[in-house]
Enzyme design. Structure first.
Site, PDB file in Angstrom:
ATOM      1  N   LYS A   9      74.645  78.020  52.253  1.00 19.23           N
ATOM      2  CA  LYS A   9      73.827  77.487  53.347  1.00 19.23           C
ATOM      3  C   LYS A   9      74.683  77.353  54.612  1.00 19.23           C
ATOM      4  O   LYS A   9      74.279  77.777  55.693  1.00 19.23           O
ATOM      5  CB  LYS A   9      73.250  76.118  52.982  1.00 19.23           C
ATOM      6  CG  LYS A   9      72.178  76.176  51.903  1.00 19.23           C
ATOM      7  CD  LYS A   9      71.545  74.801  51.756  1.00 19.23           C
ATOM      8  CE  LYS A   9      70.730  74.696  50.500  1.00 19.23           C
ATOM      9  NZ  LYS A   9      70.322  73.325  50.202  1.00 19.23           N
TER      10      LYS A   9
ATOM     11  N   GLU B 292      72.712  75.076  37.390  1.00 18.43           N
ATOM     12  CA  GLU B 292      73.097  74.152  38.476  1.00 18.43           C
ATOM     13  C   GLU B 292      73.703  72.871  37.931  1.00 18.43           C
ATOM     14  O   GLU B 292      74.447  72.191  38.624  1.00 18.43           O
ATOM     15  CB  GLU B 292      71.873  73.821  39.349  1.00 18.43           C
ATOM     16  CG  GLU B 292      71.580  74.899  40.375  1.00 18.43           C
ATOM     17  CD  GLU B 292      70.634  74.471  41.494  1.00 18.43           C
ATOM     18  OE1 GLU B 292      70.104  73.346  41.458  1.00 18.43           O
ATOM     19  OE2 GLU B 292      70.403  75.293  42.390  1.00 18.43           O
TER      20      GLU B 292
ATOM     21  N   HIS C 259      64.879  97.306  25.090  1.00 15.87           N
ATOM     22  CA  HIS C 259      65.007  98.722  25.435  1.00 15.87           C
ATOM     23  C   HIS C 259      65.839  98.918  26.696  1.00 15.87           C
ATOM     24  O   HIS C 259      65.851  99.996  27.271  1.00 15.87           O
ATOM     25  CB  HIS C 259      63.605  99.342  25.569  1.00 15.87           C
ATOM     26  CG  HIS C 259      62.893  99.366  24.247  1.00 15.87           C
ATOM     27  ND1 HIS C 259      62.738 100.510  23.493  1.00 15.87           N
ATOM     28  CD2 HIS C 259      62.330  98.357  23.530  1.00 15.87           C
ATOM     29  CE1 HIS C 259      62.101 100.199  22.373  1.00 15.87           C
ATOM     30  NE2 HIS C 259      61.842  98.903  22.363  1.00 15.87           N
TER      31      HIS C 259
HETATM   32  O1  PA5 Z   1      67.724  71.310  41.761  1.00 12.78           O
HETATM   33  C1  PA5 Z   1      67.877  71.188  42.959  1.00 12.78           C
HETATM   34  O2  PA5 Z   1      68.178  70.094  43.474  1.00 12.78           O
HETATM   35  C2  PA5 Z   1      67.674  72.352  43.905  1.00 12.78           C
HETATM   36  O3  PA5 Z   1      67.352  73.508  43.239  1.00 12.78           O
HETATM   37  C3  PA5 Z   1      66.560  72.050  44.889  1.00 12.78           C
HETATM   38  O4  PA5 Z   1      65.385  71.774  44.209  1.00 12.78           O
HETATM   39  C4  PA5 Z   1      66.328  73.208  45.852  1.00 12.78           C
HETATM   40  O5  PA5 Z   1      67.517  73.530  46.493  1.00 12.78           O
HETATM   41  C5  PA5 Z   1      65.266  72.866  46.885  1.00 12.78           C
HETATM   42  O6  PA5 Z   1      65.639  71.738  47.623  1.00 12.78           O
HETATM   43  P1  PA5 Z   1      64.582  70.931  48.466  1.00 12.78           P
HETATM   44  O7  PA5 Z   1      63.565  70.365  47.551  1.00 12.78           O
HETATM   45  O8  PA5 Z   1      65.374  69.870  49.146  1.00 12.78           O
HETATM   46  O9  PA5 Z   1      63.955  71.899  49.438  1.00 12.78           O
END
Ligand code: PA5
Length: 427
Positions: free
Chosen positions: A418, A283, A304
């Site tokens: 989303k 990310e 394996h």
């Molecule tokens: O690293 C990030 O920002 C994301 O992976 C969020 O943690 C994830 O999308 C969850 O978001 P939230 O804490 O707003 O539910």
């Protein structure tokens, strides 16, 4: 001790490639340190180590002690950065089978109806002594609006309200200071609340209440975990050379065409550390058409299945090994009467000796097969080394992303699925 060994990656790079990357990584570290880089408002994961909030650590510890004394099951309801760090540390430091204290279960990290049904049935099932289970729910969502988490929490919250006289004592919300959906619920029902600081993004939040409360409920010493991260922070501020070298090697390998990173370990309890790293890297780095694809392998299991590909497939791989130098292992191989299974040549060794030799042989074979290897070596698997490891990986990720020229702290692409999903759902 946590050691980084890039020697088996370095040999795949020319001096020019490596030294150029090293210069870039040095500049990038200065951007992290000075707060002059892109997304610098999200450097709160450093501030929480430079200026530790001891009172909050105490508060988390004391609530966790209370919960440990009373709970049979502790449900961690969150997704991505709001659960992976906790799961990674808990899996790494808990026994494989059986554990003292509450069972930790996860929810809110997908939309499987079967899972939710079975989870609720499981919570309903009385303990062996016929008494109802004592259940606590920790919902973790910075935005408070992530569908997977919010929907599971709606079901869990309603279950807790239906089953206990004191629901507000059994629900803990970890969320932003203001806004979102959880804050109004806290106000309405008086649930306990922990705050996720604005300047700390999900995948950098394991050392906030996001990770620390579930980790403490699992019986892990969060003060050691946290303050070892603080020590690593202070060490790297003074001498960043190892972190810079690691980021530079990874960057130079990527630039030389290695665009898949296999995060591998011979210790199965590190699988979720791999998932945490995978999210942290993917990310953070994968934007503007850049970024390696990080994938996780547990060896020997995956040797394996994926071993053939790693050894002889397309030569675009880097392998990062998570290594535990002194892993727990007491079972000694003994000589047998007739040696019918032919294993007496291993007599006198224990499983860890053999596992370490398998690791050595694998690294030898894979580097001979032209896969560069980076080794991250923990002396032992404990809260101390995991604490150091967390900060190291966070800072290396930031340095590496600045080398690439991308903002490490946003994830604009995640919004696309989303929007499409919400539109189809009629939101
Ligand atoms: O690293 C990030 O920002 C994301 O992976 C969020 O943690 C994830 O999308 C969850 O978001 P939230 O804490 O707003 O539910």
């Amino acid at each position: 001790m946590l050691n980084i060994d890039v020697s088996k990656a370095r040999s795949f790079l020319s001096d020019e490639e490596f030294n150029g990357a090293l210069e870039k990584a040095k500049e990038s570290f200065e951007l992290v340190k000075s707060g002059q880089g892109e997304g610098a408002e999200m450097l709160g994961w450093r501030t929480l180590l430079s200026d530790p909030n001891d009172a909050e650590l105490e508060k988390i510890d004391s609530l966790a002690t209370q919960i440990r004394a009373d709970a049979d099951v502790f449900v961690v309801c969150g997704i991505g950065g709001s659960y992976l760090g906790a799961r990674a540390v808990i899996d790494a430091l808990s026994p494989f089978f059986g554990n003292d204290g509450p069972e930790i279960v996860y929810a809110g990290h997908h939309l499987s109806g079967k899972y939710v049904n079975q989870l609720i049935d499981y919570l309903e099932e009385p303990n062996d002594d016929g008494e109802p289970k004592s259940v606590y729910v920790n919902v973790i969502s910075k935005s408070g609006s992530t569908l997977e988490t919010a929907l599971s929490f709606r079901i869990l919250r309603s279950w807790v309200h239906d089953h206990y006289d004191n629901p507000s004592e059994r629900i803990i919300c970890t969320t932003s200071e203001e806004g979102g959906v959880l804050n109004p619920l806290v106000d309405e029902y008086g649930y306990s609340k922990f705050v996720i600081p604005d300047g700390v993004g999900g995948r950098f939040s394991v050392l906030t209440p996001v990770g620390l409360l579930p980790i403490a409920v699992a019986g892990i010493d969060i003060k050691t975990l946290f303050y070892e991260a603080v020590s690593k922070y202070e060490e790297i501020e003074k001498d960043p050379s190892d972190a810079i070298e690691y980021a530079a090697a990874r960057y130079a390998l990527y630039k030389s065409g290695k665009d898949i990173e296999v995060i591998a370990s011979f210790e199965p309890e590190l699988q979720y550390i791999g998932h945490w790293m995978q999210q942290l890297l993917a990310e953070s780095e994968a934007k503007d058409g850049e970024g390696m694809f990080p994938t996780i392998s547990t060896f020997s299991t995956d040797l394996h299945s994926l071993g053939q590909l790693i050894q002889q497939g397309k030569r675009n791989l880097v392998e990062t090994f998570l290594i535990v130098e002194n892993a727990e292992s007491t079972k000694q191989i003994e000589k047998s009467d007739k040696n019918i299974d032919g294993l007496d040549y291993l007599a006198g060794k224990n499983f860890h000796d053999i596992n370490s030799t398998a690791l050595e042989g694998t690294i030898q074979a894979h580097t001979e097969g032209e896969v560069p290897v980076i080794k991250l070596i923990m002396e032992e698997l404990n809260a101390q080394h995991i604490g150091e490891f967390i900060y190291l990986l966070e800072v290396v990720t930031a340095i590496y992303c600045y080398c690439l020229g991308v903002n490490p702290f946003n994830q604009p692409g995640v919004e696309d699925y989303k929007s499409a999903m919400y539109k189809l759902l009629g939101k």
